[in-house]
Design a protein around this motif. Structure first.
Motif, PDB file in Angstrom:
ATOM      1  N   VAL A  60       0.873  -1.172   0.000  1.00 30.54           N
ATOM      2  CA  VAL A  60       0.000   0.000   0.000  1.00 30.54           C
ATOM      3  C   VAL A  60       0.911   1.223   0.000  1.00 30.54           C
ATOM      4  O   VAL A  60       1.729   1.391   0.903  1.00 30.54           O
ATOM      5  CB  VAL A  60      -0.924   0.022   1.236  1.00 30.54           C
ATOM      6  CG1 VAL A  60      -1.780   1.283   1.239  1.00 30.54           C
ATOM      7  CG2 VAL A  60      -1.789  -1.230   1.275  1.00 30.54           C
ATOM      8  N   ILE A  61       0.784   2.044  -1.043  1.00 22.61           N
ATOM      9  CA  ILE A  61       1.606   3.247  -1.145  1.00 22.61           C
ATOM     10  C   ILE A  61       0.705   4.466  -1.081  1.00 22.61           C
ATOM     11  O   ILE A  61      -0.237   4.588  -1.866  1.00 22.61           O
ATOM     12  CB  ILE A  61       2.442   3.258  -2.440  1.00 22.61           C
ATOM     13  CG1 ILE A  61       3.347   2.016  -2.486  1.00 22.61           C
ATOM     14  CG2 ILE A  61       3.268   4.538  -2.545  1.00 22.61           C
ATOM     15  CD1 ILE A  61       4.216   1.914  -3.721  1.00 22.61           C
ATOM     16  N   THR A  62       1.008   5.345  -0.122  1.00 27.74           N
ATOM     17  CA  THR A  62       0.269   6.596   0.029  1.00 27.74           C
ATOM     18  C   THR A  62       1.190   7.805  -0.075  1.00 27.74           C
ATOM     19  O   THR A  62       0.731   8.914  -0.286  1.00 27.74           O
ATOM     20  CB  THR A  62      -0.456   6.661   1.390  1.00 27.74           C
ATOM     21  OG1 THR A  62       0.511   6.585   2.430  1.00 27.74           O
ATOM     22  CG2 THR A  62      -1.462   5.532   1.535  1.00 27.74           C
ATOM     23  N   SER A  63       2.475   7.579   0.063  1.00 33.24           N
ATOM     24  CA  SER A  63       3.440   8.681   0.130  1.00 33.24           C
ATOM     25  C   SER A  63       3.555   9.438  -1.185  1.00 33.24           C
ATOM     26  O   SER A  63       3.527   8.852  -2.271  1.00 33.24           O
ATOM     27  CB  SER A  63       4.819   8.142   0.507  1.00 33.24           C
ATOM     28  OG  SER A  63       5.764   9.187   0.521  1.00 33.24           O
ATOM     29  N   GLN A  64       3.742  10.731  -1.072  1.00 26.94           N
ATOM     30  CA  GLN A  64       3.989  11.598  -2.224  1.00 26.94           C
ATOM     31  C   GLN A  64       5.476  11.605  -2.579  1.00 26.94           C
ATOM     32  O   GLN A  64       5.848  11.957  -3.684  1.00 26.94           O
ATOM     33  CB  GLN A  64       3.531  13.015  -1.885  1.00 26.94           C
ATOM     34  CG  GLN A  64       3.660  14.011  -2.998  1.00 26.94           C
ATOM     35  CD  GLN A  64       3.080  15.365  -2.604  1.00 26.94           C
ATOM     36  OE1 GLN A  64       2.432  15.527  -1.586  1.00 26.94           O
ATOM     37  NE2 GLN A  64       3.320  16.354  -3.431  1.00 26.94           N
ATOM     38  N   GLY A  99      -1.690   7.929  -5.698  1.00 26.91           N
ATOM     39  CA  GLY A  99      -2.631   7.636  -6.776  1.00 26.91           C
ATOM     40  C   GLY A  99      -2.276   8.361  -8.062  1.00 26.91           C
ATOM     41  O   GLY A  99      -2.617   7.901  -9.157  1.00 26.91           O
ATOM     42  N   ASP A 100      -1.566   9.486  -7.960  1.00 24.73           N
ATOM     43  CA  ASP A 100      -1.149  10.226  -9.154  1.00 24.73           C
ATOM     44  C   ASP A 100      -0.288   9.375 -10.085  1.00 24.73           C
ATOM     45  O   ASP A 100      -0.257   9.604 -11.290  1.00 24.73           O
ATOM     46  CB  ASP A 100      -0.367  11.491  -8.765  1.00 24.73           C
ATOM     47  CG  ASP A 100      -1.243  12.542  -8.102  1.00 24.73           C
ATOM     48  OD1 ASP A 100      -2.491  12.428  -8.156  1.00 24.73           O
ATOM     49  OD2 ASP A 100      -0.666  13.488  -7.528  1.00 24.73           O
ATOM     50  N   LEU A 101       0.412   8.381  -9.527  1.00 17.14           N
ATOM     51  CA  LEU A 101       1.235   7.496 -10.352  1.00 17.14           C
ATOM     52  C   LEU A 101       0.388   6.710 -11.352  1.00 17.14           C
ATOM     53  O   LEU A 101       0.887   6.297 -12.402  1.00 17.14           O
ATOM     54  CB  LEU A 101       2.020   6.512  -9.482  1.00 17.14           C
ATOM     55  CG  LEU A 101       3.081   7.101  -8.571  1.00 17.14           C
ATOM     56  CD1 LEU A 101       3.626   6.025  -7.636  1.00 17.14           C
ATOM     57  CD2 LEU A 101       4.202   7.720  -9.390  1.00 17.14           C
ATOM     58  N   VAL A 149      -2.301  -3.944  -9.797  1.00 13.57           N
ATOM     59  CA  VAL A 149      -2.226  -2.581  -9.270  1.00 13.57           C
ATOM     60  C   VAL A 149      -3.609  -1.947  -9.303  1.00 13.57           C
ATOM     61  O   VAL A 149      -4.310  -2.011 -10.312  1.00 13.57           O
ATOM     62  CB  VAL A 149      -1.218  -1.725 -10.074  1.00 13.57           C
ATOM     63  CG1 VAL A 149      -1.156  -0.310  -9.515  1.00 13.57           C
ATOM     64  CG2 VAL A 149       0.164  -2.375 -10.065  1.00 13.57           C
ATOM     65  N   GLN A 150      -3.971  -1.318  -8.183  1.00 19.27           N
ATOM     66  CA  GLN A 150      -5.263  -0.661  -8.052  1.00 19.27           C
ATOM     67  C   GLN A 150      -5.087   0.692  -7.375  1.00 19.27           C
ATOM     68  O   GLN A 150      -4.098   0.906  -6.671  1.00 19.27           O
ATOM     69  CB  GLN A 150      -6.196  -1.518  -7.191  1.00 19.27           C
ATOM     70  CG  GLN A 150      -6.437  -2.903  -7.760  1.00 19.27           C
ATOM     71  CD  GLN A 150      -7.298  -3.737  -6.845  1.00 19.27           C
ATOM     72  OE1 GLN A 150      -7.073  -3.798  -5.644  1.00 19.27           O
ATOM     73  NE2 GLN A 150      -8.306  -4.370  -7.418  1.00 19.27           N
ATOM     74  N   VAL A 151      -6.044   1.572  -7.597  1.00 19.65           N
ATOM     75  CA  VAL A 151      -6.097   2.818  -6.833  1.00 19.65           C
ATOM     76  C   VAL A 151      -7.219   2.687  -5.811  1.00 19.65           C
ATOM     77  O   VAL A 151      -8.198   1.984  -6.030  1.00 19.65           O
ATOM     78  CB  VAL A 151      -6.337   4.073  -7.718  1.00 19.65           C
ATOM     79  CG1 VAL A 151      -5.150   4.339  -8.618  1.00 19.65           C
ATOM     80  CG2 VAL A 151      -7.613   3.977  -8.510  1.00 19.65           C
ATOM     81  N   CYS A 152      -7.038   3.387  -4.698  1.00 20.14           N
ATOM     82  CA  CYS A 152      -8.087   3.409  -3.676  1.00 20.14           C
ATOM     83  C   CYS A 152      -9.361   3.977  -4.286  1.00 20.14           C
ATOM     84  O   CYS A 152      -9.303   4.895  -5.110  1.00 20.14           O
ATOM     85  CB  CYS A 152      -7.668   4.300  -2.515  1.00 20.14           C
ATOM     86  SG  CYS A 152      -6.387   3.606  -1.489  1.00 20.14           S
ATOM     87  N   LEU A 154      -6.942   6.390 -15.827  1.00 15.31           N
ATOM     88  CA  LEU A 154      -6.012   5.389 -15.310  1.00 15.31           C
ATOM     89  C   LEU A 154      -5.185   4.737 -16.414  1.00 15.31           C
ATOM     90  O   LEU A 154      -5.683   4.467 -17.508  1.00 15.31           O
ATOM     91  CB  LEU A 154      -6.767   4.304 -14.539  1.00 15.31           C
ATOM     92  CG  LEU A 154      -7.498   4.759 -13.282  1.00 15.31           C
ATOM     93  CD1 LEU A 154      -8.267   3.597 -12.664  1.00 15.31           C
ATOM     94  CD2 LEU A 154      -6.541   5.372 -12.279  1.00 15.31           C
ATOM     95  N   LEU A 155      -3.924   4.482 -16.097  1.00 11.49           N
ATOM     96  CA  LEU A 155      -3.055   3.753 -17.007  1.00 11.49           C
ATOM     97  C   LEU A 155      -3.626   2.363 -17.262  1.00 11.49           C
ATOM     98  O   LEU A 155      -4.309   1.799 -16.396  1.00 11.49           O
ATOM     99  CB  LEU A 155      -1.659   3.605 -16.404  1.00 11.49           C
ATOM    100  CG  LEU A 155      -0.845   4.868 -16.198  1.00 11.49           C
ATOM    101  CD1 LEU A 155       0.394   4.557 -15.359  1.00 11.49           C
ATOM    102  CD2 LEU A 155      -0.443   5.464 -17.537  1.00 11.49           C
ATOM    103  N   GLU A 156      -3.293   1.818 -18.424  1.00  8.42           N
ATOM    104  CA  GLU A 156      -3.741   0.468 -18.757  1.00  8.42           C
ATOM    105  C   GLU A 156      -3.228  -0.522 -17.710  1.00  8.42           C
ATOM    106  O   GLU A 156      -2.069  -0.465 -17.301  1.00  8.42           O
ATOM    107  CB  GLU A 156      -3.218   0.069 -20.138  1.00  8.42           C
ATOM    108  CG  GLU A 156      -3.738  -1.261 -20.614  1.00  8.42           C
ATOM    109  CD  GLU A 156      -3.284  -1.590 -22.023  1.00  8.42           C
ATOM    110  OE1 GLU A 156      -3.242  -2.787 -22.336  1.00  8.42           O
ATOM    111  OE2 GLU A 156      -2.974  -0.669 -22.796  1.00  8.42           O
ATOM    112  N   GLY A 157      -4.110  -1.384 -17.253  1.00  4.10           N
ATOM    113  CA  GLY A 157      -3.743  -2.398 -16.275  1.00  4.10           C
ATOM    114  C   GLY A 157      -4.020  -2.002 -14.834  1.00  4.10           C
ATOM    115  O   GLY A 157      -3.807  -2.795 -13.926  1.00  4.10           O
ATOM    116  N   ILE A 158      -4.478  -0.779 -14.612  1.00  5.22           N
ATOM    117  CA  ILE A 158      -4.783  -0.321 -13.255  1.00  5.22           C
ATOM    118  C   ILE A 158      -6.289  -0.181 -13.114  1.00  5.22           C
ATOM    119  O   ILE A 158      -6.954   0.373 -13.989  1.00  5.22           O
ATOM    120  CB  ILE A 158      -4.088   1.019 -12.941  1.00  5.22           C
ATOM    121  CG1 ILE A 158      -2.566   0.845 -13.036  1.00  5.22           C
ATOM    122  CG2 ILE A 158      -4.477   1.516 -11.548  1.00  5.22           C
ATOM    123  CD1 ILE A 158      -1.769   2.111 -12.796  1.00  5.22           C
ATOM    124  N   THR A 159      -6.807  -0.697 -12.018  1.00  5.36           N
ATOM    125  CA  THR A 159      -8.248  -0.658 -11.763  1.00  5.36           C
ATOM    126  C   THR A 159      -8.516   0.026 -10.427  1.00  5.36           C
ATOM    127  O   THR A 159      -7.591   0.354  -9.688  1.00  5.36           O
ATOM    128  CB  THR A 159      -8.837  -2.084 -11.734  1.00  5.36           C
ATOM    129  OG1 THR A 159      -8.185  -2.831 -10.692  1.00  5.36           O
ATOM    130  CG2 THR A 159      -8.654  -2.797 -13.065  1.00  5.36           C
TER     131      THR A 159
END
Length: 142
Positions: A31-35, A66-68, A99-102, A116-121
């Motif tokens: 889980v990544i939240t850091s900027q 999530g910006d990533l 890979v997912q976004v919250c 969203l980039l391809e492959g991210i849900t």
């Protein structure tokens, strides 16, 4: 002598079994939240090393991380690999990481799934929670 050798051999077998079972995890939940780009890329590097060991990686990007996941958003190139967290993220996806976004990220960033980039849900909280509670996975949070 025989008894000592038997004890030594038994100890060796037990410790070898213990070391073998230490790496029995199915994979890694990240889980990544850091900027912070250095923090983000560390999560990416460890995830890539996990995939190279034929283990699963489930990554959830929340808050500023999530910006990533967004097309057109840039992230800085870092040494020594001369790669950005976003470049590493895309490589992870190609290698099979999930890979997912919250689910809170998109509406609070005034965006929708089309960015969203391809492959991210978008993550489903019940599925993420299930993986985080699964003892067959190790959890990392950045």
């Amino acid at each position: 002598m025989k008894k000592g050798l038997l004890v030594l051999l038994s100890s060796l077998l037990l410790s070898t079994a213990s070391f073998a079972s230490d790496n029995m995890a199915k994979g890694l939940n990240v889980v990544i939240t850091s900027q912070d780009a250095q923090t983000q890329i560390m999560g990416m590097v460890l995830s890539m090393m996990t995939l190279k060991q034929n283990k699963e990686v489930n990554m959830t990007l929340c808050s500023n991380a999530g910006d990533l996941a967004v097309k057109g958003m840039e992230s800085p190139i870092l040494k020594p690999q001369d790669k950005s967290p976003k470049m590493m993220l895309q490589a992870l996806i190609k290698q099979g990481a999930k890979v997912q976004v919250c689910p809170l990220y998109l509406p609070n960033a005034s965006k929708d799934e089309s960015v969203l980039l391809e492959g991210i849900t978008v993550a489903k909280p019940d599925e993420v929670a299930k993986k985080l509670l699964d003892k067959d996975y190790q959890n990392l949070s950045y």
